[in-house]
Write an enzyme that holds these catalytic residues in place. Structure first.
Site, PDB file in Angstrom:
ATOM      1  N   ASP A  10       0.776  -1.256   0.000  1.00 20.21           N
ATOM      2  CA  ASP A  10       0.000   0.000   0.000  1.00 20.21           C
ATOM      3  C   ASP A  10       0.806   1.305   0.000  1.00 20.21           C
ATOM      4  O   ASP A  10       0.468   2.241   0.743  1.00 20.21           O
ATOM      5  CB  ASP A  10      -0.955   0.026   1.209  1.00 20.21           C
ATOM      6  N   HIS A  50     -10.784   0.899  -2.712  1.00 15.15           N
ATOM      7  CA  HIS A  50     -12.162   0.918  -2.213  1.00 15.15           C
ATOM      8  C   HIS A  50     -13.127   1.581  -3.196  1.00 15.15           C
ATOM      9  O   HIS A  50     -12.797   2.626  -3.782  1.00 15.15           O
ATOM     10  CB  HIS A  50     -12.242   1.710  -0.905  1.00 15.15           C
ATOM     11  N   LYS A 108      -7.205  -4.865  -2.770  1.00 18.50           N
ATOM     12  CA  LYS A 108      -7.977  -5.322  -1.617  1.00 18.50           C
ATOM     13  C   LYS A 108      -8.898  -4.214  -1.115  1.00 18.50           C
ATOM     14  O   LYS A 108      -8.649  -3.040  -1.366  1.00 18.50           O
ATOM     15  CB  LYS A 108      -7.037  -5.812  -0.508  1.00 18.50           C
ATOM     16  N   CYS A 153      -2.095  -2.814   7.702  1.00 23.30           N
ATOM     17  CA  CYS A 153      -1.971  -3.724   6.562  1.00 23.30           C
ATOM     18  C   CYS A 153      -0.704  -4.560   6.590  1.00 23.30           C
ATOM     19  O   CYS A 153      -0.726  -5.730   6.222  1.00 23.30           O
ATOM     20  CB  CYS A 153      -2.122  -2.957   5.262  1.00 23.30           C
TER      21      CYS A 153
HETATM   22  C1  VGL Z   1      -4.802   0.658   5.677  1.00 22.56           C
HETATM   23  C2  VGL Z   1      -6.393   1.547   7.061  1.00 22.56           C
HETATM   24  C3  VGL Z   1      -7.337   1.451   6.063  1.00 22.56           C
HETATM   25  C4  VGL Z   1      -3.364   0.251   5.501  1.00 22.56           C
HETATM   26  C5  VGL Z   1      -5.739   0.539   4.675  1.00 22.56           C
HETATM   27  O1  VGL Z   1      -2.887   0.164   4.354  1.00 22.56           O
HETATM   28  O2  VGL Z   1      -2.695  -0.006   6.545  1.00 22.56           O
HETATM   29  N1  VGL Z   1      -5.134   1.137   6.869  1.00 22.56           N
HETATM   30  N2  VGL Z   1      -6.993   0.950   4.866  1.00 22.56           N
HETATM   31 ZN    ZN Z   2      -8.378   1.113   3.296  1.00 20.11          ZN
END
Ligand code: VGL
Ligand code: ZN
Length: 199
Positions: A10, A50, A108, A153
């Site tokens: 991410d 999302h 995801k 994550c």
């Molecule tokens: C994440 C919160 C919401 C992350 C993703 O990548 O850690 N945290 N969505």
């Molecule tokens: Zn998220």
């Protein structure tokens, strides 16, 4: 063929300074992550992805603010500012990330009713993303993780990786966390207890 893969979690604009859910100094890890990418034969990326109005967004729940929690059918869910909406600039990989070598991008969090921190399972801990099967079919037995956010994550991915049978290490210098109520320390301990090697 190497039986090891680097999994980069991410590293997207919304998790970097100026983004909707910015992780403090999130972009400072990118030079180190790029060096790791250079060292591995196999590189996997994840991308938080999302739909607008996602159930993990506080704005979807009337009267709720970001970082409060809500009870979902699969358990307690932390609510976030709107972030990483499909097709937006915030969902793109950071411009400094040298991602072109990646062999696959696992997206995801695309199911409207369920969030997914882990690269392996959604937050019901039951619905697989397919990453375990992909890695196993390719003979990968060991994975190294880096990215954002350490306490969400990255940590959930690392714990699921160990429980899915992969030798798993996390390069902590190549991660940064959100830290809600001490969550970095708590998730670091949980990773250690699960058998994740922290380096
Ligand atoms: C994440 C919160 C919401 C992350 C993703 O990548 O850690 N945290 N969505
Ligand atoms: Zn998220």
């Amino acid at each position: 063929m190497s039986s090891e893969a680097l999994v980069v979690i991410d590293i997207q604009n919304d998790f970097c300074p100026g983004g909707a859910l910015a992780v403090e100094a999130g972009d400072t890890i990118i030079p180190l992550v790029n060096r790791l990418i250079g060292r591995f034969e196999h590189v996997v990326l994840t991308q938080d992805w999302h739909p607008a109005g996602h159930s993990s967004f506080a704005s979807t729940h009337s009267g709720k603010s970001p970082f409060e929690t809500v009870a979902m059918p699969y358990g307690e869910q932390t609510l976030w500012p709107d972030h990483c909406i499909q097709g937006t600039d915030g969902a793109e990989f950071h411009a400094a990330l040298e991602w072109t070598k990646a062999e696959i991008v696992i997206r995801k969090g695309f199911r409207p009713g369920i969030d997914s921190y882990s690269a392996f399972f959604e937050n019901d801990h039951t619905t697989p993303t397919g990453l375990s099967g992909y890695l196993k079919e390719r003979g990968i037995t060991k994975i190294t993780l880096c990215g954002l956010a350490t306490d969400f994550c990255v940590a959930f991915s690392a714990i699921d990786a160990v429980n899915s049978g992969f030798a798993t290490e996390v390069v902590l210098d190549a991660c940064r966390g959100i830290d809600l109520g001490g969550s970095i320390a708590a998730m670091t301990d949980t990773m250690k207890a699960a058998g994740v090697k922290l380096i």
